[in-house]
Design a protein around this motif. Structure first.
Motif, mmCIF file in Angstrom:
data_model
loop_
_atom_site.group_PDB
_atom_site.id
_atom_site.type_symbol
_atom_site.label_atom_id
_atom_site.label_comp_id
_atom_site.label_asym_id
_atom_site.label_seq_id
_atom_site.Cartn_x
_atom_site.Cartn_y
_atom_site.Cartn_z
ATOM 1 N N LEU A 39 -5.085 -32.607 30.429
ATOM 2 C CA LEU A 39 -5.168 -31.135 30.191
ATOM 3 C C LEU A 39 -4.942 -30.689 28.861
ATOM 4 C CD1 LEU A 39 -5.228 -28.828 32.773
ATOM 5 C CD2 LEU A 39 -2.763 -28.726 32.566
ATOM 6 N N SER A 40 -4.438 -31.515 28.290
ATOM 7 C CA SER A 40 -4.021 -31.021 26.669
ATOM 8 C C SER A 40 -5.178 -30.637 25.801
ATOM 9 C CB SER A 40 -3.067 -32.132 25.923
ATOM 10 O OG SER A 40 -4.130 -33.265 25.678
ATOM 11 N N ASP A 41 -6.554 -31.174 26.249
ATOM 12 C CA ASP A 41 -7.527 -30.894 25.620
ATOM 13 C C ASP A 41 -7.823 -29.435 25.619
ATOM 14 O OD1 ASP A 41 -9.705 -32.185 23.984
ATOM 15 O OD2 ASP A 41 -11.070 -31.496 25.643
ATOM 16 N N ARG A 42 -7.519 -28.880 26.738
ATOM 17 C CA ARG A 42 -7.852 -27.248 26.893
ATOM 18 C C ARG A 42 -6.699 -26.667 26.088
ATOM 19 N NH1 ARG A 42 -8.799 -26.312 33.126
ATOM 20 N NH2 ARG A 42 -9.366 -24.187 32.286
ATOM 21 N N PHE A 43 -5.728 -27.068 25.442
ATOM 22 C CA PHE A 43 -4.908 -26.503 24.513
ATOM 23 C C PHE A 43 -5.007 -26.853 23.168
ATOM 24 C CE2 PHE A 43 -2.960 -26.758 28.552
ATOM 25 C CZ PHE A 43 -2.032 -25.531 28.630
ATOM 26 N N ARG A 44 -6.398 -27.113 22.739
ATOM 27 C CA ARG A 44 -6.769 -27.425 21.396
ATOM 28 C C ARG A 44 -6.510 -25.864 20.553
ATOM 29 N NH1 ARG A 44 -10.674 -31.301 19.632
ATOM 30 N NH2 ARG A 44 -11.247 -32.738 21.528
ATOM 31 N N GLU A 46 -7.914 -24.266 18.586
ATOM 32 C CA GLU A 46 -9.166 -23.494 18.496
ATOM 33 C C GLU A 46 -9.295 -22.640 19.691
ATOM 34 O OE1 GLU A 46 -9.516 -26.730 18.266
ATOM 35 O OE2 GLU A 46 -9.867 -27.185 16.253
ATOM 36 N N THR A 47 -9.022 -23.039 20.848
ATOM 37 C CA THR A 47 -9.168 -22.560 22.096
ATOM 38 C C THR A 47 -8.500 -21.099 22.224
ATOM 39 O OG1 THR A 47 -7.344 -23.595 23.137
ATOM 40 C CG2 THR A 47 -9.375 -24.706 23.279
ATOM 41 N N ASN A 48 -9.140 -20.108 23.068
ATOM 42 C CA ASN A 48 -8.578 -18.790 23.376
ATOM 43 C C ASN A 48 -7.384 -18.899 24.176
ATOM 44 O OD1 ASN A 48 -8.173 -16.217 24.071
ATOM 45 N ND2 ASN A 48 -10.005 -15.757 24.443
ATOM 46 N N PRO A 49 -6.265 -18.394 23.596
ATOM 47 C CA PRO A 49 -4.803 -18.763 24.156
ATOM 48 C C PRO A 49 -5.105 -18.039 26.019
ATOM 49 C CG PRO A 49 -4.666 -17.513 22.126
ATOM 50 C CD PRO A 49 -6.170 -17.731 22.473
ATOM 51 N N ALA A 50 -6.045 -17.136 25.877
ATOM 52 C CA ALA A 50 -5.984 -16.765 27.541
ATOM 53 C C ALA A 50 -6.740 -17.573 28.616
ATOM 54 C CB ALA A 50 -6.888 -15.437 27.350
ATOM 55 N N LEU A 97 3.002 -43.542 24.928
ATOM 56 C CA LEU A 97 1.718 -43.869 24.238
ATOM 57 C C LEU A 97 0.455 -43.157 25.002
ATOM 58 C CD1 LEU A 97 2.114 -47.796 24.122
ATOM 59 C CD2 LEU A 97 2.089 -46.176 22.259
ATOM 60 N N LEU A 98 0.888 -42.853 26.277
ATOM 61 C CA LEU A 98 0.021 -41.912 26.909
ATOM 62 C C LEU A 98 -0.378 -40.646 26.275
ATOM 63 C CD1 LEU A 98 -1.980 -42.254 29.732
ATOM 64 C CD2 LEU A 98 0.050 -41.470 30.604
ATOM 65 N N LEU A 99 0.739 -40.059 25.836
ATOM 66 C CA LEU A 99 0.557 -38.761 25.378
ATOM 67 C C LEU A 99 0.576 -38.603 24.042
ATOM 68 C CD1 LEU A 99 3.677 -37.128 27.638
ATOM 69 C CD2 LEU A 99 1.175 -36.663 27.892
ATOM 70 N N LEU A 100 0.890 -39.739 23.318
ATOM 71 C CA LEU A 100 0.732 -39.581 21.767
ATOM 72 C C LEU A 100 -0.502 -39.087 21.022
ATOM 73 C CD1 LEU A 100 2.414 -40.212 19.202
ATOM 74 C CD2 LEU A 100 1.388 -42.587 19.305
ATOM 75 N N PRO A 101 -1.662 -39.390 21.858
ATOM 76 C CA PRO A 101 -3.045 -39.089 21.152
ATOM 77 C C PRO A 101 -3.430 -37.607 21.759
ATOM 78 C CG PRO A 101 -3.141 -41.150 22.499
ATOM 79 C CD PRO A 101 -1.793 -40.398 22.710
ATOM 80 N N THR A 102 -2.695 -36.992 22.413
ATOM 81 C CA THR A 102 -3.011 -35.582 23.052
ATOM 82 C C THR A 102 -2.727 -34.398 22.030
ATOM 83 O OG1 THR A 102 -0.738 -35.462 24.040
ATOM 84 C CG2 THR A 102 -2.275 -36.388 25.226
ATOM 85 N N HIS A 103 -3.457 -33.452 22.253
ATOM 86 C CA HIS A 103 -3.136 -32.202 21.467
ATOM 87 C C HIS A 103 -2.068 -31.601 22.031
ATOM 88 C CE1 HIS A 103 -7.346 -32.321 19.566
ATOM 89 N NE2 HIS A 103 -7.661 -32.898 20.811
ATOM 90 N N PRO A 104 -1.162 -30.984 20.938
ATOM 91 C CA PRO A 104 0.197 -30.218 21.303
ATOM 92 C C PRO A 104 -0.242 -29.241 22.313
ATOM 93 C CG PRO A 104 -0.034 -30.804 18.549
ATOM 94 C CD PRO A 104 -1.355 -31.209 19.462
ATOM 95 N N ILE A 105 0.560 -29.045 23.286
ATOM 96 C CA ILE A 105 0.360 -28.050 24.063
ATOM 97 C C ILE A 105 1.573 -27.004 23.890
ATOM 98 C CG2 ILE A 105 0.975 -27.491 26.621
ATOM 99 C CD1 ILE A 105 0.079 -30.214 27.424
ATOM 100 N N SER A 251 4.153 -32.505 21.619
ATOM 101 C CA SER A 251 4.237 -31.647 20.723
ATOM 102 C C SER A 251 4.781 -32.100 19.296
ATOM 103 C CB SER A 251 4.975 -30.582 21.368
ATOM 104 O OG SER A 251 4.553 -29.803 22.308
ATOM 105 N N GLY A 252 5.266 -33.269 19.269
ATOM 106 C CA GLY A 252 5.723 -33.835 18.117
ATOM 107 C C GLY A 252 6.930 -32.869 17.401
ATOM 108 N N HIS A 253 7.816 -32.327 18.147
ATOM 109 C CA HIS A 253 9.062 -32.003 17.331
ATOM 110 C C HIS A 253 9.719 -32.789 16.760
ATOM 111 C CE1 HIS A 253 8.157 -27.861 20.085
ATOM 112 N NE2 HIS A 253 8.442 -27.848 18.868
#
Length: 541
Positions: A39-44, A46-50, A97-105, A251-253
């Motif tokens: 699902l994180s790919d849809r939180f890039r 560049e994506t529209n927040p809406a 490791l599963l979540l490390l390559p994902t885009h921050p949500i 998210s890498g906080h």
């Protein structure tokens, strides 16, 4: 003899059943975290927040929280300490490791970390210029005597990725608020990344550096559980927590850095008390000072630690321990404290005037608050909150800014009082009770903040196994309601309440936060009351 064999066989069968249940829950959690990863790919960025699927993400987070609670309950009762510990740590690492390559949500803080790392690793000072100043200067426009600003402009233009990272920093008019020890981690991540690295590659490297400290926290918790002979299954409350995994591996906080250092300082402090080891106490002081130099929150542990050391060791040990803590903290914070913010020449640039980030954060920042919100809205003239009940004549604040500062002063005094009371209890407390007092110091400090970001709750989570009141376990699930804020802000919501019309942001601020915190507070109060009421055949231990 036969009865003993039957009992042993029954115990083995029961343990096998628990293992099967734990493996099934692990598989379901793996699928859930895999769903979040996809699902994180849809939180890039560049994506529209809406268009971002906030609702689906919230459902997955809620499911993961419920599953991890069931897994915690099961793992605590499974026999085989070493096997359980290895299994929980191994699967916890797998989830990361599963979540490390994902885009921050729903988070963008990491872009500030990446820019700060680039600045520091190139020899610049991240506290001197705000990102807006650097963005607003065109190549060749910086004055000849402004060598340091020209250096940052050249850094910006040296790679396309650097320019993109700089453009993604929010609140760019503020200088960075992140302390020097964290800056070292950011700089290390920037330094090991090739100059040709893409934004995504730098993002993953920065997250990996932060997750290393998250893994160190898991290992520290394992040591604490071993010290107190608690079931290693308790590792799940942190290692498998959806809040922890989302905020650090996804998210890498940066909070993971400070948490890792602070929890290891607690390990050494408590073992130093148990073994009467001055060396361990001094090492704990060093790590605590570095933890404060990574994020300021571990300072709230100092009173409990100071009282416990003063009561158990002679004055020389206490002075050496306190002096070392102050020395390390001062040295760790010095680069941040000695830098003065530069004001850009807005006549020659497109920059906004720079503001000192830490000062702005401390004097005006608020989000997802509850107790602070109740106080502030009852001090604010003409408040729009439905729970604002104090008559206007009794409100001393003249405007919203003075109401914030007054509420900040009151909650700070409350925090000092609570932490002082907990430190007083540390005088004759055993080491297990000291771990609980440390947790409570952080927990109540967080609850009284005006900025109650969900990832700030992770400050206290490694010490959850040592709290006798189990309702605190529910809080990491309740704070996930915060993510619905993004859905409400983007939707065209308007709700009439108590004579006011609330838009989406107001609906969250004035209504949803009650759903987030009030039910949990009621459960917590009921459990505390139940524990304080003696019952026949039951102790309060």
């Amino acid at each position: 003899m036969d009865n003993r064999l039957s009992a042993a066989s029954a115990a083995v069968l029961a343990d096998r059943s628990r293992w099967r249940r734990l493996l099934a829950l692990t598989a379901m959690l793996t699928l859930t975290y895999g769903g979040i990863a996809m699902l994180s790919d849809r939180f890039r960025y560049e994506t529209n927040p809406a268009d971002r699927p906030v609702g689906k993400f919230f459902v997955l987070m809620t499911a993961a929280f419920v599953l991890h609670l069931f897994a915690l309950r099961t793992a605590i009762s499974v026999r085989g300490r070493t096997t359980v510990a290895r299994f929980v740590l191994g699967t916890g690492l797998l989830f990361r490791l599963l979540l490390l390559p994902t885009h921050p949500i729903l988070e963008v803080d990491i872009y500030r970390y990446m820019w700060d790392g680039l600045v520091t690793s190139s020899g610049g000072n991240p506290y001197e210029f705000s990102p807006a100043e650097v963005r607003g200067v065109h190549a060749g426009d910086a004055e000849a005597d402004d060598i340091r600003l020209k250096h940052l402009v050249l850094l910006r233009d040296s790679a396309k990725a650097n320019e993109i990272i700089l453009s993604r920093i929010h609140f760019g008019h503020l200088t960075t608020i992140y302390p020097p020890v964290s800056q070292v981690v950011f700089a290390t991540a920037a330094a090991v990344s090739p100059q040709s690295a893409t934004v995504y590659e730098r993002l993953v490297v920065t997250k990996a550096a932060i997750v290393l400290f998250d893994v160190l926290t898991m290992l520290a918790l394992q040591q604490l559980l071993r010290q107190f002979r608690k079931p290693p299954g308790w590792l799940i409350c942190y290692a498998w927590s959806p809040l922890v995994l989302k905020e650090f591996a996804n998210s890498g906080h940066l909070n993971a850095i400070s948490i890792g250092l602070a929890v290891w300082s607690v390990v050494l402090w408590l073992s130093g008390i148990r073994r009467r080891s001055i060396t361990r106490l001094l090492c704990a002081a060093v790590l605590l000072g570095l933890g404060i130099g990574a994020k300021l929150f571990p300072v709230v542990l100092a009173p409990v630690i100071a009282v416990s050391v003063a009561k158990r060791f002679d004055q020389r040990v206490f002075v050496a321990n306190a002096g070392l803590l102050l020395l390390v903290t001062g040295a760790a914070m010095w680069p941040m404290l000695q830098t003065e913010t530069r004001q850009p020449d807005t006549a020659d640039t497109d920059s906004e005037p720079a503001e000192e980030g830490l000062s702005t954060f401390l004097t005006s920042w608020k989000i997802n608050d509850f107790f602070f919100l109740l106080i502030e809205e009852n001090l604010t003239p003409k408040s729009r909150a439905w729970f604002s009940v104090v008559p206007q004549a009794f409100r001393p604040a003249k405007d919203a800014e003075s109401a914030f500062l007054a509420a900040r002063s009151l909650t700070t005094l409350l925090s000092v009082a609570v932490i002082g009371f907990l430190a007083w209890q540390a005088r004759h407390a055993g080491t297990k009770r000291l771990a609980e007092l440390s947790f409570l110091s952080i927990a109540w400090f967080w609850l009284l903040l005006p900025t109650m970001n969900p990832w700030y709750w992770t400050w206290a989570m490694p010490l959850l196994p040592f709290v006798r009141v189990r309702s605190w376990l529910l809080l990491s699930g309740c704070v996930s309601i915060y993510y619905l804020r993004f859905l409400l802000v983007w939707l065209p919501v308007e709700l009439p309440v108590a004579g006011h019309r609330y838009d989406g942001a107001d609906v969250f601020r004035y209504i949803v936060v009650w759903v987030e915190y009030l039910p949990w507070l009621v459960v917590l109060a009921c459990e505390y009351r139940r524990r304080r009421t003696p019952r026949r055949g039951r102790t309060l231990a």
